[in-house]
Design a protein around this motif. Structure first.
Motif, mmCIF file in Angstrom:
data_model
loop_
_atom_site.group_PDB
_atom_site.id
_atom_site.type_symbol
_atom_site.label_atom_id
_atom_site.label_comp_id
_atom_site.label_asym_id
_atom_site.label_seq_id
_atom_site.Cartn_x
_atom_site.Cartn_y
_atom_site.Cartn_z
ATOM 1 N N GLN A 9 -77.677 -33.425 -44.405
ATOM 2 C CA GLN A 9 -76.828 -32.239 -44.372
ATOM 3 C C GLN A 9 -75.529 -32.461 -45.144
ATOM 4 O O GLN A 9 -75.063 -31.576 -45.860
ATOM 5 C CB GLN A 9 -76.515 -31.865 -42.918
ATOM 6 C CG GLN A 9 -77.720 -31.323 -42.157
ATOM 7 C CD GLN A 9 -77.432 -31.152 -40.677
ATOM 8 O OE1 GLN A 9 -76.512 -31.782 -40.121
ATOM 9 N NE2 GLN A 9 -78.211 -30.321 -40.008
ATOM 10 N N ARG A 10 -74.967 -33.630 -44.997
ATOM 11 C CA ARG A 10 -73.729 -33.947 -45.717
ATOM 12 C C ARG A 10 -73.949 -33.907 -47.221
ATOM 13 O O ARG A 10 -73.136 -33.355 -47.976
ATOM 14 C CB ARG A 10 -73.214 -35.324 -45.288
ATOM 15 C CG ARG A 10 -71.859 -35.701 -45.896
ATOM 16 C CD ARG A 10 -71.455 -37.107 -45.492
ATOM 17 N NE ARG A 10 -72.395 -38.103 -45.994
ATOM 18 C CZ ARG A 10 -72.392 -38.565 -47.241
ATOM 19 N NH1 ARG A 10 -71.506 -38.101 -48.120
ATOM 20 N NH2 ARG A 10 -73.270 -39.466 -47.633
ATOM 21 N N LEU A 11 -75.065 -34.468 -47.671
ATOM 22 C CA LEU A 11 -75.360 -34.471 -49.108
ATOM 23 C C LEU A 11 -75.609 -33.058 -49.626
ATOM 24 O O LEU A 11 -75.208 -32.715 -50.747
ATOM 25 C CB LEU A 11 -76.576 -35.359 -49.387
ATOM 26 C CG LEU A 11 -76.361 -36.862 -49.175
ATOM 27 C CD1 LEU A 11 -77.681 -37.609 -49.300
ATOM 28 C CD2 LEU A 11 -75.347 -37.406 -50.174
ATOM 29 N N LEU A 12 -76.272 -32.234 -48.806
ATOM 30 C CA LEU A 12 -76.501 -30.838 -49.188
ATOM 31 C C LEU A 12 -75.175 -30.122 -49.370
ATOM 32 O O LEU A 12 -74.962 -29.420 -50.372
ATOM 33 C CB LEU A 12 -77.345 -30.144 -48.121
ATOM 34 C CG LEU A 12 -77.461 -28.611 -48.242
ATOM 35 C CD1 LEU A 12 -78.199 -28.224 -49.511
ATOM 36 C CD2 LEU A 12 -78.156 -28.031 -47.010
ATOM 37 N N ARG A 13 -74.282 -30.277 -48.401
ATOM 38 C CA ARG A 13 -72.990 -29.594 -48.470
ATOM 39 C C ARG A 13 -72.181 -30.074 -49.671
ATOM 40 O O ARG A 13 -71.551 -29.267 -50.373
ATOM 41 C CB ARG A 13 -72.210 -29.843 -47.170
ATOM 42 C CG ARG A 13 -70.901 -29.054 -47.086
ATOM 43 C CD ARG A 13 -71.192 -27.573 -47.056
ATOM 44 N NE ARG A 13 -69.970 -26.774 -46.966
ATOM 45 C CZ ARG A 13 -69.235 -26.388 -47.996
ATOM 46 N NH1 ARG A 13 -69.578 -26.740 -49.236
ATOM 47 N NH2 ARG A 13 -68.164 -25.656 -47.825
ATOM 48 N N GLU A 14 -72.202 -31.363 -49.939
ATOM 49 C CA GLU A 14 -71.439 -31.898 -51.065
ATOM 50 C C GLU A 14 -72.011 -31.419 -52.399
ATOM 51 O O GLU A 14 -71.263 -31.048 -53.305
ATOM 52 C CB GLU A 14 -71.429 -33.426 -51.004
ATOM 53 C CG GLU A 14 -70.574 -33.982 -49.869
ATOM 54 C CD GLU A 14 -70.625 -35.500 -49.806
ATOM 55 O OE1 GLU A 14 -71.372 -36.110 -50.617
ATOM 56 O OE2 GLU A 14 -69.924 -36.078 -48.959
ATOM 57 N N SER A 15 -73.338 -31.427 -52.525
ATOM 58 C CA SER A 15 -73.949 -30.994 -53.788
ATOM 59 C C SER A 15 -73.714 -29.502 -54.021
ATOM 60 O O SER A 15 -73.437 -29.073 -55.150
ATOM 61 C CB SER A 15 -75.445 -31.301 -53.793
ATOM 62 O OG SER A 15 -76.140 -30.529 -52.826
ATOM 63 N N ALA A 16 -73.802 -28.699 -52.944
ATOM 64 C CA ALA A 16 -73.536 -27.265 -53.087
ATOM 65 C C ALA A 16 -72.080 -27.021 -53.465
ATOM 66 O O ALA A 16 -71.777 -26.179 -54.322
ATOM 67 C CB ALA A 16 -73.878 -26.543 -51.787
ATOM 68 N N GLY A 17 -71.170 -27.778 -52.853
ATOM 69 C CA GLY A 17 -69.757 -27.627 -53.185
ATOM 70 C C GLY A 17 -69.465 -27.987 -54.625
ATOM 71 O O GLY A 17 -68.698 -27.284 -55.306
ATOM 72 N N ARG A 18 -70.068 -29.074 -55.111
ATOM 73 C CA ARG A 18 -69.856 -29.474 -56.513
ATOM 74 C C ARG A 18 -70.370 -28.403 -57.468
ATOM 75 O O ARG A 18 -69.723 -28.066 -58.465
ATOM 76 C CB ARG A 18 -70.545 -30.810 -56.792
ATOM 77 C CG ARG A 18 -69.823 -32.022 -56.228
ATOM 78 C CD ARG A 18 -70.360 -33.303 -56.841
ATOM 79 N NE ARG A 18 -71.781 -33.479 -56.594
ATOM 80 C CZ ARG A 18 -72.287 -34.106 -55.539
ATOM 81 N NH1 ARG A 18 -71.479 -34.618 -54.620
ATOM 82 N NH2 ARG A 18 -73.591 -34.237 -55.385
ATOM 83 N N PHE A 19 -71.547 -27.867 -57.167
ATOM 84 C CA PHE A 19 -72.136 -26.842 -58.029
ATOM 85 C C PHE A 19 -71.242 -25.613 -58.090
ATOM 86 O O PHE A 19 -70.973 -25.071 -59.170
ATOM 87 C CB PHE A 19 -73.520 -26.462 -57.503
ATOM 88 C CG PHE A 19 -74.192 -25.371 -58.289
ATOM 89 C CD1 PHE A 19 -74.966 -25.671 -59.401
ATOM 90 C CD2 PHE A 19 -74.058 -24.036 -57.921
ATOM 91 C CE1 PHE A 19 -75.584 -24.668 -60.135
ATOM 92 C CE2 PHE A 19 -74.665 -23.026 -58.637
ATOM 93 C CZ PHE A 19 -75.431 -23.349 -59.746
ATOM 94 N N VAL A 20 -70.774 -25.172 -56.929
ATOM 95 C CA VAL A 20 -69.944 -23.967 -56.885
ATOM 96 C C VAL A 20 -68.618 -24.198 -57.594
ATOM 97 O O VAL A 20 -68.137 -23.343 -58.348
ATOM 98 C CB VAL A 20 -69.736 -23.528 -55.425
ATOM 99 C CG1 VAL A 20 -68.676 -22.440 -55.336
ATOM 100 C CG2 VAL A 20 -71.053 -23.021 -54.833
ATOM 101 N N ARG A 21 -68.009 -25.350 -57.376
ATOM 102 C CA ARG A 21 -66.732 -25.624 -58.044
ATOM 103 C C ARG A 21 -66.889 -25.689 -59.551
ATOM 104 O O ARG A 21 -65.987 -25.290 -60.300
ATOM 105 C CB ARG A 21 -66.142 -26.932 -57.518
ATOM 106 C CG ARG A 21 -65.546 -26.817 -56.117
ATOM 107 C CD ARG A 21 -64.756 -28.067 -55.744
ATOM 108 N NE ARG A 21 -65.601 -29.248 -55.660
ATOM 109 C CZ ARG A 21 -66.252 -29.620 -54.558
ATOM 110 N NH1 ARG A 21 -66.169 -28.892 -53.450
ATOM 111 N NH2 ARG A 21 -66.991 -30.715 -54.549
ATOM 112 N N ALA A 22 -68.043 -26.174 -60.019
ATOM 113 C CA ALA A 22 -68.264 -26.288 -61.456
ATOM 114 C C ALA A 22 -68.666 -24.965 -62.094
ATOM 115 O O ALA A 22 -68.189 -24.613 -63.184
ATOM 116 C CB ALA A 22 -69.327 -27.349 -61.736
ATOM 117 N N GLN A 23 -69.545 -24.213 -61.412
ATOM 118 C CA GLN A 23 -70.131 -23.023 -62.005
ATOM 119 C C GLN A 23 -69.470 -21.721 -61.559
ATOM 120 O O GLN A 23 -69.611 -20.689 -62.224
ATOM 121 C CB GLN A 23 -71.631 -22.953 -61.667
ATOM 122 C CG GLN A 23 -72.435 -24.142 -62.137
ATOM 123 C CD GLN A 23 -72.510 -24.231 -63.645
ATOM 124 O OE1 GLN A 23 -72.491 -23.213 -64.329
ATOM 125 N NE2 GLN A 23 -72.612 -25.435 -64.173
#
Length: 382
Positions: A9-23
């Protein structure tokens, strides 16, 4: 109960956050708005590659078997970036209905395509006269020798204009005078007799009014052969509401962070606004509202697969509280920005519009307060 996120769950949240911040950072959103660009097919493929479309789907059909908590983490990240996508319409509502009510053959045919991004689905259930009463369905389906004939109209169908299939609810009749239960039907968007009128929705995205005039479907169009699908409709609607609650938490978080940064840099009479104690108190109230909303969104997700009354009570409680909290945070953000809060130069107004849309979807605060009260009274009586 241990609410500590798992490693996955932590990795999911971090990857989603990175994607949103970038895109979906402020600059990227502004460029999309200036270019008039909506959600792209390329972004949908990225969602598929990241495993987000498969997240809540059954493992037997190409999914990852995730639950409402994982979906909530993803949706909160979407809310932070004001991501406009057909995720709820396709993955939560459409695929959720197929997974819950579809026959094994229908599931095997449709769910893997949704998971890999090859198929989009829209859930056409709401009708103008229903006013959030999920059991009020005037659209009717009549069975004949060749299959089914559908007539009726649906309103505010999310993302129907880009869907490949519509999942349409209809009251089943042996003949037009013999009303039975509510079924869910798989209807190609381009089927003869289907007419869409599409409008921009408040806060981004599109909604459609769908008319069905003598739409002929094969005998296998009824999802799972189920002639009483109201419990499925209630379940997927609650799941979608829980997901939207998590998205609202993300929007509230961004509004608080953006406003805090603004009052620290905006000067008045030679001092930053943040030195004003009254404004600091208002920011504290906004931060408290976000944490309350986050707790209730998590509770709604944890109860998403509980028995129907407990699920509905948790979801309605969350929707009512978060609806009020999100309005409060958005309105305070606009006011603390002053006149700048309603200009196109800043995105505060865009977040406010999405909050207003969230409040209206699947019932507003008053509707869910009444629903929660009725469920609580029924529980005490039992």
């Amino acid at each position: 109960m241990d609410l500590t996120p798992t490693e996955e769950q932590r990795l999911l949240r971090e990857s989603a956050g990175r994607f949103v911040r970038a895109q979906y950072n402020a600059d990227a959103r502004r460029k999309r708005a200036e270019a008039g660009e909506g959600f792209s097919a390329g972004a949908w493929r990225e969602f598929a590659d990241l495993g987000w479309l498969a997240l809540p789907l059954p493992e037997a059909h190409g999914g990852l078997g995730g639950g409402a908590v994982e979906v909530g983490m993803l949706m909160e990240a979407f809310g932070e970036g004001l991501v406009d996508s057909p995720y709820v319409s396709t993955v939560i509502l459409g695929a959720g209905a197929i997974a819950a009510a579809g026959s094994p053959a229908q599931q095997a045919d449709l769910l893997p395509k949704i998971a890999e991004g090859a198929l989009r689905v829209a859930f056409a259930h709401s009708e103008r006269q229903a006013r959030y009463n999920l059991a009020d369905v005037a659209t009717h389906a009549v069975k004949d020798a060749d299959g089914w004939v559908l007539d009726g109209a649906k309103t505010a169908v999310l993302d129907a204009d880009e869907a490949d299939l519509l999942i349409v609810s209809a009251r089943i009749h042996g003949n037009r005078a013999d009303a039975k239960g509510i079924g869910l039907f798989i209807v190609p968007r381009d089927a003869e007799g289907v007419t869409l009128t599409t409008d921009l929705r408040l806060g981004g995205g599109k909604v459609s009014q769908v008319r069905l005039a003598g739409v002929r479907l094969g005998a296998g169009a009824l999802l799972g052969g189920l002639e009483d699908a109201l419990p499925v409709i209630e379940a997927v609607s609650d799941h979608a509401t829980a997901a939207l609650c998590a998205e609202a938490v993300g929007m509230m978080q961004t509004l608080v962070e953006t406003t805090a940064a603004y009052i620290k840099t905006r000067e008045q009479f030679g001092k930053p606004l943040s030195v004003n104690q009254a404004l600091r108190h208002r920011m504290a109230d906004m931060a408290v509202a976000v944490e309350e909303a986050r707790s209730l969104a998590l509770r709604a997700a944890l109860f998403a697969d509980a028995e129907p009354a407990a699920r509905a009570r948790a979801v309605s409680g969350a929707k009512a509280k978060i609806g009020r909290g999100a309005r409060f945070v958005a309105e305070q953000a606009v006011q603390l920005h002053g006149g700048m809060g309603v200009t196109e130069e800043l995105e505060i107004g865009a977040f406010l519009k999405r909050v207003v849309f969230f409040d209206a979807m699947f019932g507003g605060v008053d509707h869910h307060l009444k629903r929660h009260a009725a469920l609580s009274a029924a529980g005490r009586a039992a």
